[in-house]
Scaffold this motif. Structure first.
Motif, PDB file in Angstrom:
ATOM      1  N   TYR A  62       0.826  -1.203   0.000  1.00 20.14           N
ATOM      2  CA  TYR A  62       0.000   0.000   0.000  1.00 20.14           C
ATOM      3  C   TYR A  62       0.866   1.260   0.000  1.00 20.14           C
ATOM      4  O   TYR A  62       2.012   1.242   0.451  1.00 20.14           O
ATOM      5  N   ASP A  63       0.276   2.344  -0.489  1.00 19.75           N
ATOM      6  CA  ASP A  63       0.880   3.670  -0.350  1.00 19.75           C
ATOM      7  C   ASP A  63       0.050   4.470   0.635  1.00 19.75           C
ATOM      8  O   ASP A  63      -1.184   4.464   0.568  1.00 19.75           O
ATOM      9  N   PRO A  64       0.668   5.213   1.543  1.00 20.12           N
ATOM     10  CA  PRO A  64      -0.100   6.099   2.425  1.00 20.12           C
ATOM     11  C   PRO A  64      -0.414   7.412   1.716  1.00 20.12           C
ATOM     12  O   PRO A  64       0.349   7.870   0.863  1.00 20.12           O
ATOM     13  N   LEU A  65      -1.514   8.022   2.060  1.00 20.08           N
ATOM     14  CA  LEU A  65      -1.840   9.332   1.502  1.00 20.08           C
ATOM     15  C   LEU A  65      -0.818  10.374   1.940  1.00 20.08           C
ATOM     16  O   LEU A  65      -0.479  11.285   1.185  1.00 20.08           O
ATOM     17  N   VAL A  66      -0.287  10.207   3.150  1.00 20.44           N
ATOM     18  CA  VAL A  66       0.623  11.177   3.752  1.00 20.44           C
ATOM     19  C   VAL A  66       1.808  10.407   4.336  1.00 20.44           C
ATOM     20  O   VAL A  66       1.679   9.242   4.717  1.00 20.44           O
ATOM     21  N   ILE A  67       2.952  11.057   4.379  1.00 19.28           N
ATOM     22  CA  ILE A  67       4.107  10.399   4.986  1.00 19.28           C
ATOM     23  C   ILE A  67       4.995  11.433   5.671  1.00 19.28           C
ATOM     24  O   ILE A  67       4.980  12.623   5.300  1.00 19.28           O
ATOM     25  N   GLY A  68       5.762  10.986   6.662  1.00 16.85           N
ATOM     26  CA  GLY A  68       6.645  11.887   7.387  1.00 16.85           C
ATOM     27  C   GLY A  68       7.967  12.070   6.676  1.00 16.85           C
ATOM     28  O   GLY A  68       8.422  11.205   5.922  1.00 16.85           O
ATOM     29  N   THR A  69       8.610  13.190   6.926  1.00 15.22           N
ATOM     30  CA  THR A  69       9.907  13.485   6.338  1.00 15.22           C
ATOM     31  C   THR A  69      10.988  13.472   7.413  1.00 15.22           C
ATOM     32  O   THR A  69      10.704  13.542   8.606  1.00 15.22           O
ATOM     33  N   GLY A  70      12.225  13.419   6.962  1.00 15.15           N
ATOM     34  CA  GLY A  70      13.344  13.448   7.886  1.00 15.15           C
ATOM     35  C   GLY A  70      13.479  14.757   8.619  1.00 15.15           C
ATOM     36  O   GLY A  70      14.198  14.840   9.615  1.00 15.15           O
ATOM     37  N   GLU A  71      12.829  15.799   8.158  1.00 11.21           N
ATOM     38  CA  GLU A  71      12.886  17.101   8.818  1.00 11.21           C
ATOM     39  C   GLU A  71      11.739  17.310   9.785  1.00 11.21           C
ATOM     40  O   GLU A  71      11.599  18.385  10.364  1.00 11.21           O
ATOM     41  N   LEU A  99       0.758   9.567  -1.623  1.00  9.37           N
ATOM     42  CA  LEU A  99      -0.209   9.164  -2.644  1.00  9.37           C
ATOM     43  C   LEU A  99      -1.147  10.325  -2.959  1.00  9.37           C
ATOM     44  O   LEU A  99      -1.626  10.478  -4.082  1.00  9.37           O
ATOM     45  N   ALA A 100      -1.402  11.162  -1.970  1.00 11.58           N
ATOM     46  CA  ALA A 100      -2.097  12.425  -2.237  1.00 11.58           C
ATOM     47  C   ALA A 100      -1.103  13.364  -2.919  1.00 11.58           C
ATOM     48  O   ALA A 100       0.109  13.251  -2.741  1.00 11.58           O
ATOM     49  N   GLU A 101      -1.616  14.281  -3.687  1.00 12.02           N
ATOM     50  CA  GLU A 101      -0.767  15.278  -4.329  1.00 12.02           C
ATOM     51  C   GLU A 101      -0.661  16.533  -3.477  1.00 12.02           C
ATOM     52  O   GLU A 101       0.357  17.230  -3.494  1.00 12.02           O
ATOM     53  N   SER A 102      -1.735  16.825  -2.718  1.00  3.98           N
ATOM     54  CA  SER A 102      -1.725  17.987  -1.836  1.00  3.98           C
ATOM     55  C   SER A 102      -2.833  17.825  -0.794  1.00  3.98           C
ATOM     56  O   SER A 102      -3.737  17.005  -0.950  1.00  3.98           O
ATOM     57  N   PHE A 103      -2.746  18.626   0.273  1.00  2.90           N
ATOM     58  CA  PHE A 103      -3.846  18.692   1.239  1.00  2.90           C
ATOM     59  C   PHE A 103      -3.854  20.058   1.884  1.00  2.90           C
ATOM     60  O   PHE A 103      -2.822  20.747   1.935  1.00  2.90           O
ATOM     61  N   GLU A 104      -5.034  20.478   2.364  1.00  2.00           N
ATOM     62  CA  GLU A 104      -5.212  21.819   2.897  1.00  2.00           C
ATOM     63  C   GLU A 104      -6.336  21.817   3.933  1.00  2.00           C
ATOM     64  O   GLU A 104      -7.390  21.215   3.716  1.00  2.00           O
ATOM     65  N   GLY A 147      -4.781   5.614   6.457  1.00  2.00           N
ATOM     66  CA  GLY A 147      -4.614   6.400   5.229  1.00  2.00           C
ATOM     67  C   GLY A 147      -4.023   5.605   4.095  1.00  2.00           C
ATOM     68  O   GLY A 147      -3.405   6.190   3.200  1.00  2.00           O
ATOM     69  N   MET A 148      -4.208   4.283   4.079  1.00  2.00           N
ATOM     70  CA  MET A 148      -3.704   3.437   2.991  1.00  2.00           C
ATOM     71  C   MET A 148      -4.871   2.974   2.127  1.00  2.00           C
ATOM     72  O   MET A 148      -5.571   2.007   2.479  1.00  2.00           O
ATOM     73  N   PRO A 149      -5.150   3.648   1.005  1.00  2.00           N
ATOM     74  CA  PRO A 149      -6.279   3.250   0.153  1.00  2.00           C
ATOM     75  C   PRO A 149      -6.168   1.806  -0.320  1.00  2.00           C
ATOM     76  O   PRO A 149      -5.083   1.328  -0.670  1.00  2.00           O
ATOM     77  N   PHE A 150      -7.316   1.114  -0.339  1.00  2.00           N
ATOM     78  CA  PHE A 150      -7.374  -0.270  -0.808  1.00  2.00           C
ATOM     79  C   PHE A 150      -8.478  -0.413  -1.847  1.00  2.00           C
ATOM     80  O   PHE A 150      -9.426   0.385  -1.885  1.00  2.00           O
ATOM     81  N   SER A 151      -8.347  -1.393  -2.707  1.00  2.56           N
ATOM     82  CA  SER A 151      -9.300  -1.613  -3.792  1.00  2.56           C
ATOM     83  C   SER A 151     -10.665  -2.024  -3.245  1.00  2.56           C
ATOM     84  O   SER A 151     -10.795  -3.059  -2.580  1.00  2.56           O
ATOM     85  N   MET A 152     -11.695  -1.228  -3.547  1.00  5.07           N
ATOM     86  CA  MET A 152     -13.049  -1.597  -3.143  1.00  5.07           C
ATOM     87  C   MET A 152     -13.570  -2.751  -3.987  1.00  5.07           C
ATOM     88  O   MET A 152     -14.410  -3.532  -3.526  1.00  5.07           O
ATOM     89  N   GLU A 153     -13.077  -2.885  -5.217  1.00  9.64           N
ATOM     90  CA  GLU A 153     -13.487  -4.013  -6.057  1.00  9.64           C
ATOM     91  C   GLU A 153     -13.027  -5.320  -5.422  1.00  9.64           C
ATOM     92  O   GLU A 153     -13.788  -6.294  -5.340  1.00  9.64           O
ATOM     93  N   ASN A 154     -11.794  -5.363  -4.977  1.00  9.62           N
ATOM     94  CA  ASN A 154     -11.278  -6.558  -4.333  1.00  9.62           C
ATOM     95  C   ASN A 154     -12.001  -6.814  -3.009  1.00  9.62           C
ATOM     96  O   ASN A 154     -12.398  -7.949  -2.713  1.00  9.62           O
ATOM     97  N   THR A 200      -2.089   0.114  -3.900  1.00  6.39           N
ATOM     98  CA  THR A 200      -1.485   0.829  -5.035  1.00  6.39           C
ATOM     99  C   THR A 200       0.031   0.816  -4.953  1.00  6.39           C
ATOM    100  O   THR A 200       0.698   1.477  -5.740  1.00  6.39           O
ATOM    101  N   GLY A 201       0.609   0.086  -4.019  1.00  2.00           N
ATOM    102  CA  GLY A 201       2.020   0.193  -3.699  1.00  2.00           C
ATOM    103  C   GLY A 201       2.980  -0.345  -4.726  1.00  2.00           C
ATOM    104  O   GLY A 201       2.580  -0.886  -5.768  1.00  2.00           O
ATOM    105  N   PRO A 202       4.279  -0.246  -4.434  1.00  2.00           N
ATOM    106  CA  PRO A 202       5.310  -0.635  -5.395  1.00  2.00           C
ATOM    107  C   PRO A 202       5.392  -2.140  -5.629  1.00  2.00           C
ATOM    108  O   PRO A 202       6.000  -2.567  -6.608  1.00  2.00           O
TER     109      PRO A 202
END
Length: 582
Positions: A95-104, A111-116, A197-204, A220-222
């Motif tokens: 899976y890919d998370p919508l959001v992830i932490g950074t080293g800073e 997986l999200a492109e932006s959030f507000e 925050g890890m999207p999964f296939s609703m079809e599956n 959706t992961g690697p």
């Protein structure tokens, strides 16, 4: 948008029924330790994540890895799966998370492109990346995310408690989803870095049903799920249609085989004998042995030292631990340096006093000074005050001894830890019974059951535990000390007006100074009332074949550094960006 938590890291580092299983993910119960009570090898040194091996050469395609993890997970479907550190290595591969932490110390879109957020942090709008598909070919859309949340909020979901503040989720357009919250949460994106925050296939999910989807996950992961033989191995293969390939997110490997090997020594020996290519550990004594092997060139060692720490949690609703004098006495009676030595961590890790480590802006010297120091005489005085109290909470007559049961798992190092506490507390006059319990029972006792205990007070007195994690302080501390009937992760059952007031500050502002002050006030409250007895930070480590590259230097889509092995509590990484040197 970048959501910042003000968490700095060293260079190169990086909920009770319904929510009960998530306890494994959010508060893994075993304290850190190792099988060798004498500690690590002579060459053991304090862990420095900044010294992790840097990747050599350019990324290479191809190859297979076998990775030894410290335990099995109950499955892989968000809402059912209860992954601790070993399981999250698998989850972040599928899976890919919508959001992830950074080293800073910030939280950024993945997986999200932006959030507000809106102005008062009661609504958060996420824009998804275009063209992302699940492993079964179905499209990632805002409607799918909204359907996911509906599933995860069902009473049977172990994420229902985590997402209880989400009042509704709406698909604004095909790629825009809005979370409306029941109350402000300035740290909401941090909740979406793991299974919530890890999207999964609703079809599956719809085709197989929850239980089968838990054994045949689709994200959706690697990497794509290939097969799973429970308690033996789980295999994933490269996702040839991965959305992140063009952004340098991999996958580079053709295949990964994850093998659960619970015995610490067996896992290390499997690495040294070449049966596996990488092994995970959260035991200091094993880290010490791995340091020796790395010094000899047999393996490369990657480590992480974060907020997660070895602790004992105290049930503040159960007598005699409902009396602060007894809790303070237990704290003063235990020598943390000696406990670290029992766990094999001398020279590798250091004593802890609070939820955040010294390299965090939320660390407080005032809290460190306020935490009860080793002082057996003061411990004896406090305990005697309680013993002589004619209205003592345990119902015994004045003058009778205090009794405490200490629970821990049957790991050799944890047995020695429990015996050390028994000795320290017996020394001040406490009658201590050590109780060995399997991990599932251990967690269940702390969680409690709504059938027998509607207040979720738990069925224990003192448990060895792991406490704190990587993330925003609001989410960490809200889980630990929220209202007992509503917050399944409040294992100690400790609440107060001060905590509620300061949590409200953390929920409604991103002002750095105000948030640090709020965390310090909470820390001072906890140091005085000690619902948690701290030991030391938990060192997370991976020993790998020297050919394995980029384990702790992975990056986000925009190029920011990731948190190395610091995903979740520590001990997990993004295997999609790992490659094998030629």
């Amino acid at each position: 948008m970048t959501y910042r938590t003000n968490r700095r890291r060293r260079t190169g580092a990086a909920v009770r029924v319904g929510a009960a299983l998530a306890a494994l993910a959010l508060a893994t119960s075993a304290c850190s330790g190792g099988d060798d009570p004498s500690g690590s090898g002579d060459g053991a040194e304090a862990v420095d994540p900044g010294a992790n091996p840097e990747p050599q050469g350019e990324p290479q395609q191809g190859g297979s890895l076998t990775v030894a993890l410290e335990g099995e997970t109950n499955g892989w479907q968000p809402g059912i799966s209860a992954p601790s550190a070993p399981g999250f290595n698998v989850m972040y591969s599928i899976y890919d998370p919508l959001v992830i932490g950074t080293g800073e110390g910030s939280f950024e879109p993945y997986l999200a492109e932006s959030f507000e957020p809106n102005e008062d942090f009661t609504a958060w709008t996420f824009t998804l990346r275009e063209g992302v598909t699940f492993h079964d070919g179905s499209a990632l859309t805002a409607d799918v995310v909204a359907q996911n949340v509906a599933v995860l909020k069902e009473p049977t979901s172990n994420l229902a408690g985590v997402l209880s503040e989400v009042a509704s989720v709406a698909a604004v357009d095909p790629l825009t989803v809005r979370y409306d919250l029941a109350r402000p949460n300035a740290a909401f994106p941090a909740l979406l870095t793991t299974t919530a925050g890890m999207p999964f296939s609703m079809e599956n999910f719809s085709a197989l049903g929850p239980e089968e989807a838990n054994a045949e996950p689709v994200g959706t992961g690697p990497f794509v799920f290939e097969s799973w033989v429970r308690d033996d191995r789980l295999t994933v293969t490269a996702n040839e249609s991965y959305w992140g390939t063009d952004l340098g997110l991999g996958p580079y490997l053709d295949e990964i085989v994850f093998r659960p090997i619970p015995d610490e020594d067996s896992r290390l020996q499997s690495m040294l004998s070449g049966d596996v290519d990488a092994f995970q550990t959260l035991r200091e004594s094993i880290v010490g042995q791995a340091q020796d092997a790395a010094a000899d060139g047999e393996i490369a060692l990657h480590t992480f030292l974060g907020n997660n720490g070895g602790t004992t949690i105290l049930n503040t609703l159960a007598a005699p631990l409902d009396d602060v004098r007894v809790r303070q006495a237990l704290a003063h009676a235990a020598d943390r340096e000696q406990l670290i030595e029992v766990l094999g961590g001398t020279g590798i890790t250091e004593p802890r006093t609070q939820f955040f480590t010294e390299d965090s802006p939320y660390y407080s010297e005032a809290v460190a000074e306020a935490y009860p120091a080793y002082d057996p005489e003061r411990a004896t005085e406090l305990l005697q005050e309680y013993i002589d109290d004619p209205e003592r909470s345990d119902g015994k007559a004045a003058g009778e001894p205090v009794t405490v049961q200490y629970n821990c798992q049957p790991d050799p190092s944890l047995t020695e830890l429990a015996q050390a506490y028994q000795a320290f507390w017996s020394n001040i006059g406490v009658e201590v019974a050590v109780n060995s319990v399997d991990q599932a029972t251990h967690i269940g006792n702390a969680v409690g059951s709504p059938a027998s205990d509607p207040a979720f007070a738990g069925d224990y007195l003192a448990n060895c535990w792991r406490t704190s994690a990587e993330g925003d302080p609001f989410n960490i501390l809200k889980n630990e000390f929220g209202p007992v009937p509503l917050q399944p992760l409040n294992f100690t059952n400790y609440t107060s007006e001060t905590l509620d007031e300061q949590l409200a500050v953390l929920a409604t502002t991103t002002d750095e100074e105000a948030r640090r002050a709020a965390v310090e006030e909470i820390g001072l409250e906890l140091a005085e009332n000690v619902p948690v007895l701290w030991v030391s930070s938990t060192v997370a480590a991976f020993g790998v074949d020297p050919a394995v590259q980029n384990l702790s230097d992975w990056q986000l889509p925009g190029g920011a550094d990731g948190v190395g092995l610091g995903l979740f509590q520590g001990g997990s990484t993004m295997w999609g960006q790992v490659w094998l040197a030629e």
